[in-house]
Design an enzyme around this catalytic site. Structure first.
Site, mmCIF file in Angstrom:
data_model
loop_
_atom_site.group_PDB
_atom_site.id
_atom_site.type_symbol
_atom_site.label_atom_id
_atom_site.label_comp_id
_atom_site.label_asym_id
_atom_site.label_seq_id
_atom_site.Cartn_x
_atom_site.Cartn_y
_atom_site.Cartn_z
ATOM 1 N N SER A 36 -3.434 -104.245 52.318
ATOM 2 C CA SER A 36 -2.702 -104.387 51.048
ATOM 3 C C SER A 36 -1.547 -103.406 51.061
ATOM 4 C CB SER A 36 -3.614 -104.043 49.866
ATOM 5 O OG SER A 36 -3.784 -102.641 49.805
ATOM 6 N N ASP A 37 -0.562 -103.611 50.202
ATOM 7 C CA ASP A 37 0.467 -102.589 50.049
ATOM 8 C C ASP A 37 -0.108 -101.470 49.161
ATOM 9 O OD1 ASP A 37 2.794 -101.155 50.234
ATOM 10 O OD2 ASP A 37 4.106 -102.795 49.647
ATOM 11 N N TRP A 38 0.597 -100.373 49.160
ATOM 12 C CA TRP A 38 0.140 -99.140 48.480
ATOM 13 C C TRP A 38 -0.297 -99.408 47.020
ATOM 14 C CZ3 TRP A 38 0.844 -93.730 49.978
ATOM 15 C CH2 TRP A 38 0.620 -92.826 48.942
#
Ligand code: BGC
Length: 732
Positions: A263-265
């Protein structure tokens, strides 16, 4: 380790260990002793969560990462190594031009070399994986992250995606020395946020998504890209980290990807903010079902997926699936045998910023610059010309772009240093003004200087300008005005610099502007008044040397715009491959009101995609076709002869565009389908041949089948997207 052994390994792991593999935290947490309670621990991880997390991000350095690995493996029950990831977007310590500038090189080989240098340096510093390439198609210059992409065009981005992956990973094994795993991002469509505002909703038709936005990600995967990062945005109102159709159907089933999705941050927490999960438990469940293997920087997986798994067997299976993929990635990198990979202090000292790497960065910077205008003022003369270099970018070292987190200003060559190292005697240098004023975002207020100092700078600059034969004005964006969370509603040059430009223009009209920016800016006034405009983007470590060589004619510009330069901000998103409307406006010939047009500005951008001048001139012959018919089985050749008719040796990008005249759905007015960059000496000529096949004419038709449709096509070959040099053929 073979697959059977790896499977046995997995079966022996506890549920907590498996979940740990699915969590990514900052490496910083491991660099200090004890529990991290400082402000960096925004997710509120406990010491145990940090100890269990199977991967970390954001740090490099051979000695430190070796130490972190040793400590981690000692405590990990199965001695599973930690995976080190970071954002190495356009170089590690030797910084190359920003990706948007790399797009402008139209030179995939050079882009591959840049990625290979980044991999070599960061691998020696202990890194295993980079969060690159970013291949989001970008058409709205208000979005700050356009700097991270290679531009507005599907085909160009496909070529660059492949080049970057091959540069990072090589074409052999991920265990190879100096190679790191790549992570293509942000899947998918992150480059089209509504109104150019970062993290905003994306509304794309499925056809446009598939025809234009997905192919660059697919190109990265076809090149073997090991991992994928899901994007922050929604598509069809579903955030990517919870988008089962996107991650399971399109990515895994259709595209055949079986690697790790990260996932992104903080994106799992954002599922709550998006309003599709009521709490972290639900967010964790949605992400696991969608197929997110690693949760970057939230406690959704570390704290909540276990409960789901104990309640429902389905989640146990999803955890096994994700943990196994992560083990496979570690195995592909050879970490079970060599957990440090290429971390090597001696190698670090030897290769980082070595002259070979610096030279490659300089070459890339030279090829990425786009000469937008030149009324016989460039190249400058090394002798006999008094030149004033003025502007806040003359001495700036912050010219490597927002994601160069490991770059050090002291390693960067400024424009002034570049000019001086060419031994130019009659040059003077002045900052002229502050880079930005207080209207800009709060983070950059601290660059503000007091009015008295400002006045002194201005006066000195105007004195120099008055006495110079030529003024080179180095203007542009502050580095913090570009990148993530740097959307801008105005695309102008910061106010103090625009004022400086106007004041200099009053005293000396012989102006060449060197433009530093992370995006296409609105430069109508500058382009009208200045005699030359050289767009240098954020050119990286060797920027100053590269610019000086181009300005003084030791190198000849050859970059082409990878993103259209808007006429003004009201025109964006503006891109060459727009769709036919029912009321096309043919510019000056089309009269009348009821057309698809603006009342106050032209439809065309100031400078189109694919455009860029040289110091020499090229003549391109009329298009020749080997046949005016194409069948599904055959191919046809489209060719031109190109001749260098000027007096410099130079490079030109010959571009092939195809227009599908009629389709079952509305087709773009033209699309780039090929390009070749060649170097020619004065007087030299060469035949350039493109092969056209039926496959190149496919698109998602009225029934969403990916096919070509028989009928008439136009082929254009020229040196920018608005070339009219064309011929037609029929697909039968
Ligand atoms: C960005 C990603 C980046 C990640 C890790 C996020 O904010 O959107 O592109 O890879 O941070 O640094």
């Amino acid at each position: 380790m073979d697959q059977k052994k790896l499977r046995e390994f997995l079966n022996d792991m506890s549920l907590d260990e498996k979940i740990g593999q699915m969590v990514q935290v900052l490496c910083l947490f491991h660099e200090k002793e004890g529990v991290i309670t400082g402000p960096e621990n925004t997710a509120g991880y406990t010491e145990e969560e940090i100890r269990n997390a199977g991967s970390v991000l954001g740090s490099c350095g051979a000695a430190m990462l070796r130490r972190v690995q040793d400590n981690y493996m000692k405590n990990q029950p199965h001695h599973i190594p930690l995976l080190f990831m970071a954002d190495i977007i356009n170089g590690y310590r030797t910084v190359f031009p920003i990706p948007l500038a790399q797009g402008c090189t139209f030179n995939p080989e050079l882009v591959q070399k840049a990625a290979a240098v980044a991999a070599k340096e960061s691998a020696a510093a202990g890194l295993h994986l980079t969060f690159s390439p970013m291949v989001d198609l970008v058409r709205d210059a208000r979005w700050g992250r356009v700097m991270e992409s290679t531009g507005e065009d599907t085909y160009l981005n496909q070529c660059m995606a492949k080049a970057m992956v091959e540069g990072y990973q090589g074409t052999g094994s991920l265990t190879d020395k100096g190679k790191i795993a790549a992570c293509v991002k942000h899947f998918a469509g992150y480059g089209a946020p509504t109104a150019g505002r970062d993290y905003n909703t994306v509304e794309l038709s499925e056809r446009t998504l598939r025809d234009n936005y997905l192919p660059p990600y697919k190109a990265a995967l076809d090149a073997g890209c090991a991992t994928v990062m899901s994007s922050f945005n929604t598509l069809d109102r579903i955030p990517s980290a919870a988008n089962k159709k996107l991650l399971r159907e399109i990515l895994r089933s259709e595209m055949g990807f079986d690697g790790v999705v990260i996932s992104d941050w903080g994106a799992l927490d954002e599922l709550i903010m998006h309003g599709i999960a009521k709490d972290r438990e639900e967010a964790a469940g949605l992400a696991a079902e969608a197929g997110v293997d690693i949760d970057m920087m939230t406690t959704c997986y570390s704290r909540h997926i276990k409960k789901q798994a104990l309640d429902n067997q389905k989640y146990l299976e999803l955890i096994d699936e994700a943990a196994f993929r992560i083990l496979q990635l570690k195995n592909k990198l050879g970490l079970f045998e060599n957990p440090y990979k290429d971390a090597d202090e001696a190698e670090e000292a030897e290769i980082i910023l070595c002259s070979e790497h610096r030279n490659e960065a300089k070459e890339a910077a030279i090829e990425s610059m786009v000469l937008l205008k030149n009324d016989n003022i460039l190249p400058l003369k090394k002798n006999g010309q008094k030149i004033a270099f003025i502007g806040p970018h003359v001495n700036s070292r912050l010219i490597y772009g927002a994601w160069s987190i490991f770059a050090r200003p002291e390693d960067t060559v400024t424009l002034m240093e570049g000019v001086n190292s060419l031994g130019i005697k009659e040059a003077v240098f002045a900052n002229g003004c502050a880079m930005v004023d207080s209207i800009d975002a709060t983070e950059i207020n601290n660059t503000k200087i007091d009015p008295e100092v400002h006045e002194k700078l201005r006066k000195e600059a105007l004195d120099y300008a008055l006495n110079a034969d030529v003024v080179v004005l180095a203007l542009g964006e502050h580095p913090l005005q570009t990148g993530e969370a740097a959307s801008r509603a105005e695309l102008d040059i910061p106010k103090p610099q625009l004022e400086l430009f106007r004041q200099v223009y009053e005293v000396n009209k012989n102006i060449a502007v060197v433009l530093f920016s992370g995006r296409p800016l609105e430069i109508k006034e500058i382009s009208d008044k200045a005699k030359a405009v050289l767009e240098v983007w954020m050119p990286g470590t060797e920027g100053g040397n590269a610019i000086a060589e181009v300005l003084f004619g030791d190198a000849v510009p050859s970059g082409k715009l990878a993103m259209s330069m808007p006429y003004c901000v009201g025109q964006v998103p503006v891109f060459y491959s727009e769709f036919h409307t029912g009321r096309p406006y043919a510019g000056s010939e089309g009269k009348g009101r009821y057309f698809s047009r603006y009342l106050d500005i032209p439809n065309k951008p100031l400078y189109p995609f694919g455009y860029g001048l040289s110091y020499t001139d090229f003549e391109i012959s009329k298009v020749r076709l080997s046949s005016n018919e194409l069948t599904k089985e055959s191919s046809l050749e489209a060719s031109v002869t190109i001749k260098n008719i000027g007096s410099f040796t130079g490079k030109e990008v010959v571009q092939l565009y195809i227009q599908d005249k009629f389709g079952s759905v509305v087709r773009p007015v033209r699309e780039l389908k090929g390009f070749q960059k060649i170097e020619l000496k004065p007087g030299e000529e060469k035949e350039i041949v493109f092969s056209i096949t039926e496959e190149m004419l496919r698109f998602y038709d009225i029934n969403m089948n990916y096919v070509s449709e028989p009928g008439e096509f136009n082929v254009y070959i020229g040196n920018s997207s608005d070339t009219q040099n064309g011929k037609s053929f029929v697909l039968i």
